[in-house]
Write an enzyme that holds these catalytic residues in place. Sequence first.
Site, PDB file in Angstrom:
ATOM      1  CD  GLU A 106      -3.341  -1.103   1.911  1.00 53.70           C
ATOM      2  OE1 GLU A 106      -3.099  -0.127   3.096  1.00 53.70           O
ATOM      3  OE2 GLU A 106      -4.008  -1.840   1.951  1.00 53.70           O
TER       4      GLU A 106
ATOM      5  CD  GLU B 111     -36.579 -35.087 -22.927  1.00 52.59           C
ATOM      6  OE1 GLU B 111     -37.388 -35.470 -24.030  1.00 52.59           O
ATOM      7  OE2 GLU B 111     -35.986 -36.271 -22.422  1.00 52.59           O
TER       8      GLU B 111
END
Length: 582
Positions: free
Chosen positions: A243, A501
């Site tokens: 940082e 299906e």
Amino acid sequence: MALLGLNGSTNTAIYIRSPANNVQAESTQSGGRRPATMSPGDILLLLLPLLFLSPNAVAGSDDVGVLFTSSRWIVDRTGSRVKLACANWAGHLDPVVAEGLGNQPVDRIASSVRSMGFNCVRLTWPVYLATRTSLASLTVDDSLRRLGLADSAEGVAVNNPRLLNLTLIEAFKEIVWTLGRHNIMVILDNQISAPGWCCSKLDGNGFFGDKYFDPNEWIESLKTMAAIFNSSPNVVGISLRNELRGPRQNLIDWYRYMQRGAEAVHTANPGVLVILSGLDYDKTLAFLHDKPLEDLSFKGKLVFELHWYGFSDGGDWENGNTNAVCGDISDGIMAKGGFLLEQGWPLFLSEFGVDIKGNNPGDNHFLSCFLSVAAELDLDWAIWALQGSYYIREGRPNYDETYGVLSWDWTEPRNPYFLQRISAIQSPFQDPSISNSPAYGVIFHPSTGLCVLRDRLNGKPILGSCDENEAWNYTSQHKLVLKDSGLCLQTEEDNGVKFGEECEDSGSKWEAISKSGMLLSTRSGTNGSLACMDIRSDKAIVTSPCSCLEVEGPCSAAESQWFKIVYSNRRGGSSFSKLCSS
């Protein structure tokens, strides 16, 4: 030494002799503040792998210390993916002692790291540990007592008696070697120069030339730590600095000193990955988009790191429409560093964190978005933090770390449900070495950490472990089709979802909408009203009215409807991450 995996396979384990002696575990029978006895929390830690830990997360190697980069991936010698799924373990605060040694034996802490599914620790240290003999030569006992932490020193005497009279640098080595004995990779992270809590813009540790941040001393510390661990196979990377920040930060010095630091580490220890952070608390690497770091003398070892916390995004997670906030901030992450993946560089998200108990609404919203991004990009990452508490933080002894995955007393996970949520991203979705395995979709639900599967008992769609990894095809007509059977997801009466299906009606089409891109919408019912995929409390997949589409201001109801289609090529849903050879 061989370890028997949860799936019955054997994986080679690292075994490293301790520098102090060859004792592998510690226990005491009496005395002290926190004796090393088995608690219900210990039992839970042992059972966690059986609950939801993927076999991918427990693979080990006798060659794990030699890692490379291949385009955006971190790989082993064979070119197989090694995904970093790490926890940050702090050792840079005022005592300069890895946290928790007064609460639990170091072997037990290492075991908990493994049992929670992490394969890596990002172990933090201050520059002065490597450069100031007056500090490094203090014993653990002396360092704690000089800060008035007699209670912590007594806890170390009970739980880690071998460490109490080691010098700080020798104790640090012992932590690394113990993690190695447990098959845990280590990334050494230079968190700060002068020991203490990190970070603020004006703490004197933020950028090159600050009060405590002498660039030459910093480079010497990198050389020293790289050389000390040159023969430690589980030390796989060194993160140059945590940082960078403050009023001094500028690109000229970033390029100058980061290059010098990278060369220093590689010269002292050519085996480790060299990990570079960005600017503004490591929230941005955007400057690399137009000016890559191209003048290094080595290749195949460079990794970039980025940090992402919900609190860095202002109050957006609590005050905004989470669909919009997630979409906007995800785009921002790509602009600040995600583009490096597209350019062929590994990106390590070396810190992210939340209130682990789930008590912070903003953190909860952030986490769902973060998990979707981490899964989609298949990022390497490290959570802040492992530690459940600190010896002392900012003058307060026994400080409770609400972001810690371990409880305050280090005996058990702070929140096992949180571990379920992150378990899906602990394993890789993609492996560049599996070139002959076609990609397919995984439908990931970030608010639970689970994936959409076909129930093996009743054939209905349900949420379950992502390790079962149903293979989906998301077609250009927006159909979600199981690749092995051709069955598609479609709506049915009473807001249900089923497999069918016949996949031509409107109820079989699922279009990703909203700024988040995670609402899977369809037209259902006789009037064709818009509905979105959702879940019930029993984890069944249903539909409900789409949430937070146009709402301005606070709106977070959509998160149960967030589904991310993640692309994967791992075999059969249970292929090994290949942390190394088996």
